[in-house]
Design an enzyme around this catalytic site. Structure first.
Site, PDB file in Angstrom:
ATOM      1  N   ILE A  26       0.814  -1.207   0.000  1.00  0.00           N
ATOM      2  CA  ILE A  26       0.000   0.000   0.000  1.00  0.00           C
ATOM      3  C   ILE A  26       0.857   1.271   0.000  1.00  0.00           C
ATOM      4  O   ILE A  26       0.343   2.361   0.189  1.00  0.00           O
ATOM      5  CB  ILE A  26      -0.983   0.018   1.186  1.00  0.00           C
ATOM      6  CG1 ILE A  26      -0.243  -0.078   2.528  1.00  0.00           C
ATOM      7  CG2 ILE A  26      -1.999  -1.110   1.045  1.00  0.00           C
ATOM      8  CD1 ILE A  26      -1.156  -0.004   3.743  1.00  0.00           C
ATOM      9  N   GLY A  27       2.163   1.105  -0.226  1.00  0.00           N
ATOM     10  CA  GLY A  27       3.021   2.274  -0.405  1.00  0.00           C
ATOM     11  C   GLY A  27       3.857   2.665   0.785  1.00  0.00           C
ATOM     12  O   GLY A  27       4.390   3.783   0.826  1.00  0.00           O
ATOM     13  N   SER A  66      10.409  -5.865   0.343  1.00  0.00           N
ATOM     14  CA  SER A  66       9.704  -6.332   1.536  1.00  0.00           C
ATOM     15  C   SER A  66       8.918  -7.587   1.159  1.00  0.00           C
ATOM     16  O   SER A  66       7.698  -7.562   1.015  1.00  0.00           O
ATOM     17  CB  SER A  66       8.764  -5.229   2.052  1.00  0.00           C
ATOM     18  OG  SER A  66       8.139  -5.617   3.250  1.00  0.00           O
ATOM     19  N   CYS A 114       6.170 -12.499   4.222  1.00  0.00           N
ATOM     20  CA  CYS A 114       6.732 -12.954   5.502  1.00  0.00           C
ATOM     21  C   CYS A 114       6.193 -14.318   5.932  1.00  0.00           C
ATOM     22  O   CYS A 114       6.724 -14.936   6.860  1.00  0.00           O
ATOM     23  CB  CYS A 114       6.441 -11.924   6.591  1.00  0.00           C
ATOM     24  SG  CYS A 114       4.681 -11.696   6.951  1.00  0.00           S
TER      25      CYS A 114
END
Length: 400
Positions: free
Chosen positions: A25-26, A87, A90
């Site tokens: 989402i930035g 990123s 995870c």
């Protein structure tokens, strides 16, 4: 393997060219802005359609939504990016998951991107990687370090929590900073080490790593004394009234101050029903406006109450906690804006109207805490921290 060039040069006034992988989402882009770095995101990549809706709504650019496993070294060279931000998912490393690490299909794209670095004509000058605690012991991380070392990168690794930055949010995360030689870090003593303290980023002693920096805190909650109270991050302030002898009804909006009539119906959707309290009271983590810690929110927050994040008591009891009936404390969920505040998202961040409330929580809780990210990016990209053969580059005619 392609012949390698030196660091990708740029004029001092020229922005850093950045590739943002797994852009979500930035959060990474907001961190660049918050850190005051002159940077241009030349492309963002994410496969999540809803996340890309949010990104486009806030930045006016829709990330590339194709399969990044199909990217080639030539594709990456064409972007001419100085820095890659990554990123990756995870789930392969979380305690609640199967912990399949590199054997998990969701880890494949990250490793494929890293494996392209030796085949690029112009590798990125810098990389920044963020993930969940648990990644640091994974075989994915071992492969990442092996690839970076063989491609002439030096690394510094950290596990940091918002609690270390004064934010009452318990969410430690893994960070890896990498620079390609001949670039170097200001504090070389931290090279090739995993540190659990942000102190090296602020202190000027370049000769030693102080005792304890390379050891995990025995208890993260010992940091809460320096944190702001939760009320500082709330969208609506809660009543400090003491509990009376009557139970709080399922609609506890009357316990909230400074809410106009438009918001009364909105706030009712965040109230925890009495039926859930009766069933799950023993499993609930309850915090108060003056608390200085709340648990990490997960993507199941608002769907389930057990182990998904803290609930806020809007009525202060005489005795906090479960010694007083939780049914009398006006429990509610944190609103999406409040979760955004705890993640340090800016005030002008917005979700498109088409995004449902549950989707808000899922998208937020899969993403990062910006204040940690801001400081890491400042350290890796700010001119004051950029060294070439140990000579500061700031003020030179060309940086990279």
């Amino acid at each position: 393997m392609e012949e390698k060039r030196g660091p990708l040069l740029k004029q001092e006034e020229e922005p850093w060219r950045v590739l943002e992988f797994y852009s979500g989402i930035g959060g990474m882009r907001y961190s660049l802005m918050k850190a005051g770095i002159n940077a241009k995101v030349v492309e963002a990549f994410d496969i999540n359609d809803k996340a890309n809706d949010v990104y486009e709504h806030n930045f006016g650019h829709r990330p590339y939504q194709g399969n990044i496993e199909t990217l080639t070294a030539a594709d990456l060279d064409n972007y001419g990016a100085h820095t890659w931000l990554l990123s990756p998912p995870c789930q392969p490393y979380t305690r609640q998951g199967l912990q399949k690490q590199s054997g998990d299909a969701r880890a494949v794209s990250f490793l494929k991107i890293l494996e392209l670095i030796p085949h690029t004509k112009q590798p990125p000058n810098m990389l920044f990687v963020e993930n969940v605690v648990g990644f640091e012991t994974s075989d994915t991380r071992a492969k990442m370090i092996e690839i970076l070392a063989s491609s002439e990168y030096i690394t510094q690794e950290f596990i940091l929590s918002p609690l270390q930055f004064g934010v009452p949010y318990s969410r430690p995360r893994y960070f890896c900073l990498a620079k390609r030689k001949p670039l170097s870090f200001q504090h070389g003593v931290c090279n090739n080490k995993l540190l659990w303290s942000p102190s090296p980023l602020f202190e000027h002693n370049e000769n030693t790593v102080s005792d304890g920096w390379d050891q995990p805190p025995s208890n993260w909650d010992t940091l809460i004394h320096s944190c702001e109270p939760i009320e500082r991050f709330l969208e609506f302030k809660s009543s400090s009234d003491q509990v009376t002898g009557t139970d709080v009804s399922a609609d506890c909006s009357g316990a909230l101050e400074n809410i106009d009539e438009r918001n009364l119906n909105t706030m009712s959707q965040y109230v925890v029903p009495l039926s859930l309290i009766e069933r799950w009271e023993s499993a609930m983590d309850v915090v108060y406006p003056d608390s200085k810690r709340c648990c990490c929110f997960t993507k199941s927050y608002y769907r389930y109450v057990k182990g998904t994040g803290s609930l806020l008591a809007t009525i202060q009891p005489n005795i906090k906690g479960k010694a007083s009936s939780l049914k009398k404390q006006g429990l509610r969920y944190f609103t999406p804006r409040e979760v955004a505040n705890l993640h340090s998202f800016p005030d002008d961040f917005q979700f498109p109207e088409a995004i449902s409330l549950r989707q808000w929580y899922v998208l937020f809780c899969l993403h990062l805490f910006l204040k940690c990210y801001n400081i890491r990016l400042k350290q890796i990209m700010h001119p004051g921290f950029l060294y070439l053969e140990h000579v500061p580059l700031a003020g030179q005619d060309s940086l990279f």
